[in-house]
Design an enzyme around this catalytic site. Structure first.
Site, PDB file in Angstrom:
ATOM      1  N   ALA A 242     -40.689 -58.200 -67.627  1.00 39.27           N
ATOM      2  CA  ALA A 242     -39.060 -58.743 -67.774  1.00 39.27           C
ATOM      3  C   ALA A 242     -39.823 -59.712 -66.292  1.00 39.27           C
ATOM      4  O   ALA A 242     -40.295 -59.679 -65.493  1.00 39.27           O
ATOM      5  CB  ALA A 242     -38.187 -57.920 -66.805  1.00 39.27           C
TER       6      ALA A 242
ATOM      7  N   GLY B 168     -41.926 -54.997 -69.817  1.00 41.74           N
ATOM      8  CA  GLY B 168     -41.085 -55.431 -71.064  1.00 41.74           C
ATOM      9  C   GLY B 168     -41.511 -56.000 -71.756  1.00 41.74           C
ATOM     10  O   GLY B 168     -41.132 -55.726 -73.327  1.00 41.74           O
TER      11      GLY B 168
ATOM     12  N   GLU C  91     -42.628 -53.311 -74.068  1.00 45.51           N
ATOM     13  CA  GLU C  91     -41.587 -52.505 -74.224  1.00 45.51           C
ATOM     14  C   GLU C  91     -41.061 -53.398 -75.738  1.00 45.51           C
ATOM     15  O   GLU C  91     -40.627 -52.961 -76.768  1.00 45.51           O
ATOM     16  CB  GLU C  91     -40.650 -52.480 -73.575  1.00 45.51           C
ATOM     17  CG  GLU C  91     -40.681 -51.215 -72.221  1.00 45.51           C
ATOM     18  CD  GLU C  91     -40.161 -51.276 -71.203  1.00 45.51           C
ATOM     19  OE1 GLU C  91     -39.825 -52.467 -70.469  1.00 45.51           O
ATOM     20  OE2 GLU C  91     -39.626 -50.633 -70.472  1.00 45.51           O
TER      21      GLU C  91
ATOM     22  N   GLU D  82     -44.509 -50.434 -64.082  1.00 44.16           N
ATOM     23  CA  GLU D  82     -42.912 -50.628 -63.276  1.00 44.16           C
ATOM     24  C   GLU D  82     -43.448 -50.329 -61.940  1.00 44.16           C
ATOM     25  O   GLU D  82     -42.561 -50.492 -60.844  1.00 44.16           O
ATOM     26  CB  GLU D  82     -41.918 -50.122 -64.132  1.00 44.16           C
ATOM     27  CG  GLU D  82     -41.179 -51.597 -65.034  1.00 44.16           C
ATOM     28  CD  GLU D  82     -42.274 -51.588 -66.306  1.00 44.16           C
ATOM     29  OE1 GLU D  82     -43.040 -50.383 -66.091  1.00 44.16           O
ATOM     30  OE2 GLU D  82     -42.374 -51.874 -67.603  1.00 44.16           O
TER      31      GLU D  82
HETATM   32  N1  DAK Z   1     -41.722 -62.425 -64.301  1.00 44.63           N
HETATM   33  C1  DAK Z   1     -41.498 -63.671 -63.467  1.00 44.63           C
HETATM   34  N2  DAK Z   1     -43.340 -64.496 -63.569  1.00 44.63           N
HETATM   35  C2  DAK Z   1     -44.614 -63.947 -64.134  1.00 44.63           C
HETATM   36  C3  DAK Z   1     -44.648 -62.621 -64.472  1.00 44.63           C
HETATM   37  C4  DAK Z   1     -43.462 -61.803 -64.205  1.00 44.63           C
HETATM   38  N3  DAK Z   1     -43.020 -60.311 -65.350  1.00 44.63           N
HETATM   39  N4  DAK Z   1     -45.657 -62.878 -64.713  1.00 44.63           N
HETATM   40  C5  DAK Z   1     -46.152 -63.824 -64.714  1.00 44.63           C
HETATM   41  N5  DAK Z   1     -45.792 -65.183 -63.509  1.00 44.63           N
HETATM   42  C6  DAK Z   1     -45.722 -66.222 -63.291  1.00 44.63           C
HETATM   43  C7  DAK Z   1     -46.250 -66.279 -62.193  1.00 44.63           C
HETATM   44  O1  DAK Z   1     -45.098 -65.977 -61.643  1.00 44.63           O
HETATM   45  C8  DAK Z   1     -47.136 -67.375 -62.198  1.00 44.63           C
HETATM   46  O2  DAK Z   1     -45.767 -68.055 -61.801  1.00 44.63           O
HETATM   47  P1  DAK Z   1     -46.137 -69.705 -60.999  1.00 44.63           P
HETATM   48  O3  DAK Z   1     -46.792 -68.706 -59.412  1.00 44.63           O
HETATM   49  O4  DAK Z   1     -47.012 -70.383 -61.467  1.00 44.63           O
HETATM   50  O5  DAK Z   1     -45.056 -70.367 -60.714  1.00 44.63           O
HETATM   51  C9  DAK Z   1     -46.806 -68.131 -63.680  1.00 44.63           C
HETATM   52  O6  DAK Z   1     -46.077 -66.621 -64.140  1.00 44.63           O
HETATM   53  C10 DAK Z   1     -48.935 -67.506 -63.878  1.00 44.63           C
HETATM   54  O7  DAK Z   1     -48.475 -66.236 -63.518  1.00 44.63           O
HETATM   55  P2  DAK Z   1     -50.118 -65.798 -63.316  1.00 44.63           P
HETATM   56  O8  DAK Z   1     -50.681 -66.867 -61.767  1.00 44.63           O
HETATM   57  O9  DAK Z   1     -49.441 -64.699 -62.336  1.00 44.63           O
HETATM   58  O10 DAK Z   1     -51.312 -65.385 -64.005  1.00 44.63           O
HETATM   59  P3  DAK Z   1     -52.737 -64.838 -63.634  1.00 44.63           P
HETATM   60  O11 DAK Z   1     -53.137 -65.175 -64.813  1.00 44.63           O
HETATM   61  O12 DAK Z   1     -53.146 -64.232 -62.435  1.00 44.63           O
HETATM   62  O13 DAK Z   1     -52.062 -63.539 -63.671  1.00 44.63           O
HETATM   63  C11 DAK Z   1     -50.797 -61.748 -65.239  1.00 44.63           C
HETATM   64  C12 DAK Z   1     -51.723 -62.929 -65.203  1.00 44.63           C
HETATM   65  C13 DAK Z   1     -49.706 -60.961 -65.857  1.00 44.63           C
HETATM   66  C14 DAK Z   1     -51.511 -60.621 -64.651  1.00 44.63           C
HETATM   67  C15 DAK Z   1     -49.894 -61.824 -63.806  1.00 44.63           C
HETATM   68  O14 DAK Z   1     -49.407 -63.177 -63.782  1.00 44.63           O
HETATM   69  C16 DAK Z   1     -49.173 -60.062 -63.365  1.00 44.63           C
HETATM   70  O15 DAK Z   1     -49.396 -59.670 -63.034  1.00 44.63           O
HETATM   71  N6  DAK Z   1     -47.613 -60.657 -64.245  1.00 44.63           N
HETATM   72  C17 DAK Z   1     -46.647 -59.219 -63.792  1.00 44.63           C
HETATM   73  C18 DAK Z   1     -46.805 -58.304 -64.404  1.00 44.63           C
HETATM   74  C19 DAK Z   1     -46.082 -57.105 -64.416  1.00 44.63           C
HETATM   75  O16 DAK Z   1     -45.923 -56.582 -63.330  1.00 44.63           O
HETATM   76  N7  DAK Z   1     -45.008 -57.509 -65.620  1.00 44.63           N
HETATM   77  C20 DAK Z   1     -44.371 -56.098 -64.977  1.00 44.63           C
HETATM   78  C21 DAK Z   1     -42.765 -56.803 -65.343  1.00 44.63           C
HETATM   79  S1  DAK Z   1     -41.624 -55.330 -64.165  1.00 44.63           S
HETATM   80  C22 DAK Z   1     -35.181 -53.141 -66.390  1.00 44.63           C
HETATM   81  C23 DAK Z   1     -35.201 -53.772 -67.121  1.00 44.63           C
HETATM   82  C24 DAK Z   1     -35.767 -53.820 -67.006  1.00 44.63           C
HETATM   83  C25 DAK Z   1     -37.618 -53.296 -67.053  1.00 44.63           C
HETATM   84  C26 DAK Z   1     -37.306 -53.058 -65.466  1.00 44.63           C
HETATM   85  C27 DAK Z   1     -36.353 -52.296 -65.497  1.00 44.63           C
HETATM   86  N8  DAK Z   1     -33.781 -52.364 -65.784  1.00 44.63           N
HETATM   87  C28 DAK Z   1     -32.768 -51.416 -66.880  1.00 44.63           C
HETATM   88  C29 DAK Z   1     -32.939 -53.467 -65.028  1.00 44.63           C
HETATM   89  C30 DAK Z   1     -38.897 -54.327 -66.825  1.00 44.63           C
HETATM   90  C31 DAK Z   1     -39.479 -54.704 -65.902  1.00 44.63           C
HETATM   91  C32 DAK Z   1     -40.462 -55.639 -66.080  1.00 44.63           C
HETATM   92  O17 DAK Z   1     -40.994 -55.746 -67.419  1.00 44.63           O
END
Ligand code: DAK
Length: 258
Positions: free
Chosen positions: A63, A108, A111, A131
């Site tokens: 997400a 997400g 998921e 998360e």
């Molecule tokens: N959201 C927004 N932007 C993201 C992103 C994300 N999840 N993942 C990557 N990006 C963006 C980065 O910010 C970056 O943007 P710029 O800085 O270039 O503008 C671009 O994508 C490239 O990412 P990186 O530079 O970080 O690329 P790397 O190869 O170095 O790293 C990575 C790739 C996938 C390991 C890293 O980007 C990363 O760790 N991303 C976050 C992964 C993550 O934690 N995903 C889980 C998100 S939490 C809910 C409903 C749903 C959810 C929760 C609650 N409720 C009921 C309300 C779900 C939650 C989640 O999914």
């Protein structure tokens, strides 16, 4: 559509989440577009869907953390509902959905893949529910679908530790059915989709419904669900043609979805 592409190739259609600069992270616009695309699928023609991400690095990196970071409790709940509704729509979609996971499938992203019927991935895929490291629980069904797919112990370990796993481990624990090179992923997804699409569509749809609905109830009720969906296939053109072809020792001419 700005973030979700849809391409129908005969009886198979490919949905591509296309927000490559954010690694295809799901914001509310992506979720709304995905919902509309699903509503627009021509179920008379399309018999299997493939869901993938744009580019060579990421399926869906979760997400959108930027969008979520400033949400109020009420907005967080509303965001969660949009996601949950569209993920559930995908899970209960009348025809099978194959997730072709071409890179990161985190939060997400993992998921949404788990809401699909079948998961296959490329060898650069990475899965995880990170998360707890962001101060939240998985919110799009991860706490519910992951234990159902990989078992309670492994799901708890992945979710509590927030540790990502690679494609080979995802294969070993049953999170994906097969791993291919990135180049071979889509051809194999399409081949599998074509194989499914060639079978009797009413029967395939009823199988999906029987499996999904049966898993939510006890075995006595599950068997009744199966009986009804089994019975529902009879008197269809496709059931008559499938059985006639066997008895006449010939190939099925065509299943007509009726
Ligand atoms: N959201 C927004 N932007 C993201 C992103 C994300 N999840 N993942 C990557 N990006 C963006 C980065 O910010 C970056 O943007 P710029 O800085 O270039 O503008 C671009 O994508 C490239 O990412 P990186 O530079 O970080 O690329 P790397 O190869 O170095 O790293 C990575 C790739 C996938 C390991 C890293 O980007 C990363 O760790 N991303 C976050 C992964 C993550 O934690 N995903 C889980 C998100 S939490 C809910 C409903 C749903 C959810 C929760 C609650 N409720 C009921 C309300 C779900 C939650 C989640 O999914």
């Amino acid at each position: 559509m700005e973030f979700v592409l849809y391409e129908q190739k005969g009886s198979v259609a490919v949905i591509t989440i296309s927000r490559e600069k954010a690694l295809n992270a799901l914001n509310s616009n992506v979720l709304k577009e995905l919902d509309s695309v699903l509503d627009g699928v021509n179920l008379e023609e399309v018999r299997c869907l493939i869901l993938t991400g744009a580019g060579e690095k990421s399926f869906v990196a979760g997400a959108d953390i930027g969008e979520m970071s400033s949400l109020t409790k009420a907005e967080g709940e509303a965001f969660g509902k949009i996601g949950n509704d569209v993920f559930r729509k995908l899970e209960m979609f009348p025809i099978p959905v194959i997730a072709a996971i071409n890179g990161f499938a985190l939060g997400g992203g993992c998921e949404i893949a788990m809401s699909c019927d079948i998961r296959i991935c490329s060898d650069n895929a990475v899965f995880g529910q990170p998360e707890v490291g962001l101060g939240i629980t998985p919110g799009f069904g991860g706490t519910q679908r992951l234990p159902r797919i990989v078992g309670v112990g492994m799901a708890k370990q992945m979710i509590y530790a927030g540790r990502n796993i690679k494609a080979d481990e995802a294969l070993r624990i049953g999170l994906v059915n097969a791993v291919y090179t990135l180049e071979e992923l889509m051809p194999n997804a399409e081949k599998l989709a074509q194989t499914i699409a060639k079978n009797a569509p009413i029967a395939v749809r009823n199988c999906k419904e029987a499996i999904n609905k049966g898993l939510d109830v006890d075995m006595d009720q599950a068997i009744i669900i199966e009986e009804k969906l089994f019975g529902n296939c009879f008197e269809s053109y496709d059931q008559k043609e499938g059985m006639a072809a066997f008895l006449e020792k010939r190939k099925v001419e065509a299943f007509l979805n009726r």
